[in-house]
Every structure is written in structure tokens, then in C-alpha cells.
Design an enzyme around this catalytic site. Structure first.
Site, short mmCIF file in Angstrom:
data_model
loop_
_atom_site.label_atom_id
_atom_site.label_comp_id
_atom_site.label_asym_id
_atom_site.label_seq_id
_atom_site.Cartn_x
_atom_site.Cartn_y
_atom_site.Cartn_z
N ARG A 47 -1.84 8.32 -44.70
CA ARG A 47 -3.28 8.61 -44.70
C ARG A 47 -4.05 7.31 -44.47
O ARG A 47 -4.01 6.40 -45.31
CB ARG A 47 -3.67 9.24 -46.04
CG ARG A 47 -5.10 9.70 -46.15
CD ARG A 47 -5.34 10.38 -47.50
NE ARG A 47 -6.71 10.84 -47.63
CZ ARG A 47 -7.71 10.11 -48.09
NH1 ARG A 47 -7.49 8.85 -48.48
NH2 ARG A 47 -8.94 10.61 -48.17
N LYS A 76 -6.94 -0.41 -49.35
CA LYS A 76 -7.13 -0.41 -50.80
C LYS A 76 -7.19 -1.81 -51.38
O LYS A 76 -6.74 -2.79 -50.78
CB LYS A 76 -6.03 0.44 -51.46
CG LYS A 76 -6.26 1.93 -51.19
CD LYS A 76 -5.43 2.85 -52.04
CE LYS A 76 -5.88 4.30 -51.82
NZ LYS A 76 -5.03 5.27 -52.55
#
Length: 340
Positions: free
Chosen positions: A315, A280
Site C-alpha cells: 500500500r 511513515k
């Protein structure tokens, strides 16, 4: 009446006092709890001084997902059947490429697949339900036929989730926490499958437009607590609910860091925790890495910090690298020669 929040202070040292309590039936233990109040300094108290209901939620063993228990850290492999996901968009849009990647992830030690047919990156547009079903259901059917391991469907839409469950999905991963499509609650209740409820401020098209909070840690906790209460009112068992703080979904870099530092607070919801930080932007911002695919080392660092706080499901895109790091951490910290 003043609301109190209870954050267990997790530890992993093999030397444990007699007062140590096992956190969520997992690998961490705690004997102290940080009590948080809005606008006041935190206070550390012995764990035994917590209300009985709080202690029960903090220590209860979490429910299995399919055949997968949550007593050890689990790696969820991202498999996006989309042309526009922020990191791997288009790579696995073709069925053959997707199945090749799935086979590779199994070799790398993945514990559960997460299948998505709609990008939720900042600025992403909504995908029609029938198109999302066409992208995900055939892939889930192939995975179900080939592998005996849990499969999660990553969707905000009840019709898509319903089709995925019919195809063999074991879990629903809803980034809107059932706000986008209220029909998701009935599906989760009827199916009885685990459902992950994630916090997001705004939708993917607008969520990074100046997000603001009074206290991001407590605001996110309150939101998830409310969504869990709504789910229970709809007949969904709390044991079937997984929480996700939604890193990067309507949060600044500092918001993300505050949530990551306080992650163990969310154990007091009495639900497993899913953490999605893979590649991210905040990792790239802090580390000075522009390309998403080059953010694996930062992803591993944040993943291990989450595991040290007892977070059960991680994840990720880079299964092999993350799995290797998790196994080494477990061997060094917990004395496990390999992940159990």
C-alpha cells in the site's frame, strides 16, 4: 503446552534445490523454517519437518482479489478523500482532483485502489459514518464506472463498508481487525469479499502513547491469529482474509523493524500479507527525513525488503516510483522482464 511458531526462510535465487517449496503460490521459495518459541533461542529445521497443517498454509496459493491474482507483487494505490491524512491530507478531497490522481495511478501501473475517508494517523479523530460515506462512496462509484480494476474500502465501520460494497468495492480494509465495529464480521461473511485484518495497539488517538510488547513479533502474530479465528467462527472463509502487521500503529521504530525483519512468519497464517509502510515516520526517523513526501526512497527500500519475504500487497502513495523499483527488482532477481 509450549506454542511453536514457524517462519519460512524465503529465498528468491533462481537456482533451487529439489527440496524447494513455493511460498504461498508466489515468487519466493523456501526449504528451511525457523521455529520460534517465547523465551528460547530459535531453531532452523528442514521445511519437510513442519507439521502438515503448517506446510499446507505456507504453500497454498492465495485467493484472487477481484480480477487480481497474488502470484506477483501488487501495488495498492492510496487515494485518501480526507482533509487530514498524515501525508496527502486535502490533496484529493475534491472529486475532480481525486479522479485525476486515479487516472494518473492507472497510467503508473497501479494494481488496486485503496479508498479512505477517515484518517488513521496518530492523533486523528473519528469521522461520523455519514460523512465518511459522503467522502468515499461517490468516488468509488466513479472509479467503478471508469476502471476495470479492484477497489478496496479503507474503513473501520460496517455501515461505511456496506455502502462501499454496494458502490462496487471488491475488498474491505479494516485497520481495527473488526474490533471497532463487530458488525464488520457479518458484512464480510454476507458479502464474501476479501477483508484485511490489521494489528493496532490502541486507537489512532492514543496508539503512539508508549506502546509496549512482551515480544512484538509473536504478540502481533497471536493477535492476528485470534482475529482470524474469530472471523472463521463468524463464517468468514480463511481464504478471504488478508493480514497486516500494522506498521506504525502502536509501534516504536524498533518494533517496526523487528516486524519487518520477521514478516515471513505471517505466511503461516495461511493468508495473503498486506504491507503499509508508505512515507511513515519510522522511515523519516531512520533516514533523517522530516517531510513525509520526501520519504519515497525509504519506502521503496522497505517495500523491496517485503517483496523479498513474499509479501503480496504493498500500500503506497508513490505508485510510479514504487512500481518502477518493483519491476527492476523482479527483472534482476527473478528474471522477469516486466511484472506479470
Amino acid at each position: 503446552m509450549e506454542k511453536l511458531y514457524y517462519r519460512p526462510i524465503p529465498r528468491t535465487d533462481l537456482a533451487r534445490p529439489d527440496t524447494a517449496l513455493r511460498l504461498a503460490g508466489g515468487w519466493c521459495w523456501f526449504d528451511e523454517v525457523e521455529v520460534l518459541r517465547r523465551g528460547l533461542p530459535p531453531e532452523v529445521i528442514p521445511a519437510q519437518h513442519c507439521p502438515e497443517e503448517v506446510l499446507e498454509r505456507l504453500t497454498a496459493k492465495r485467493r484472487m482479489i477481484g480480477s487480481m491474482n497474488l502470484e506477483v507483487p501488487r501495488v495498492m494505490g492510496i487515494l485518501n478523500a480526507t482533509p487530514d491524512s498524515f501525508s496527502d491530507g486535502g490533496e484529493y478531497f475534491d472529486m475532480h482532483a481525486a479522479m485525476e490522481r486515479a487516472e494518473a495511478m492507472v497510467e503508473e501501473g497501479v494494481d488496486i485502489f485503496d479508498i479512505g475517508g477517515e484518517s488513521t494517523r496518530p492523533g486523528a479523530e473519528t469521522v461520523p459514518e455519514d460523512e465518511e460515506i459522503e467522502r468515499t462512496v461517490p468516488l468509488i462509484q466513479e472509479l467503478r464506472d471508469m476502471f476495470d480494476m479492484p477497489i478496496s474500502i479503507d474503513t473501520r465501520k460496517a455501515l461505511v463498508a456496506d455502502a462501499a460494497v454496494e458502490a462496487g468495492a471488491d475488498m474491505i480494509n479494516d485497520v481495527s481487525a473488526m474490533e471497532y465495529d463487530p458488525g464488520m464480521a457479518e458484512l464480510a461473511m454476507v458479502s464474501g469479499l476479501p477483508i484485511c485484518l490489521m494489528h493496532a495497539q490502541g486507537d489512532p488517538e492514543t496508539m503512539q502513547d508508549k506502546p509496549e510488547y512482551d515480544d512484538v513479533l509473536l504478540d502481533v502474530y497471536d493477535h492476528l491469529e485470534e482475529r482470524i479465528a474469530l472471523a472463521e467462527a463468524e463464517g468468514i472463509d480463511r481464504a478471504a482474509i488478508i493480514s497486516d502487521v500494522g506498521i506504525g500503529f502502536g509501534k516504536t521504530v524498533e518494533h517496526n523493524l523487528t516486524l519487518l525483519r520477521g514478516l515471513s512468519l505471517f505466511h503461516s497464517l495461511g493468508c495473503p500479507i498486506l504491507l503499509g509502510v508508505s512515507r511513515k515516520r519510522f522511515i523519516g526517523t531512520i533516514a533523517g527525513v522530516e517531510a513525509a513526501k520526501d520519504r519515497m526512497p525509504g519506502t521503496l527500500a522497505v517495500t523491496l525488503a517485503g517483496i523479498a519475504q513474499g509479501v503480496q500487497i504493498h500500500r503506497v502513495h508513490d505508485v510510479a516510483e514504487i512500481k518502477q523499483g518493483v519491476n527492476l527488482w523482479a527483472a534482476l532477481t527473478l528474471g522477469w522482464e516486466d511484472e506479470k
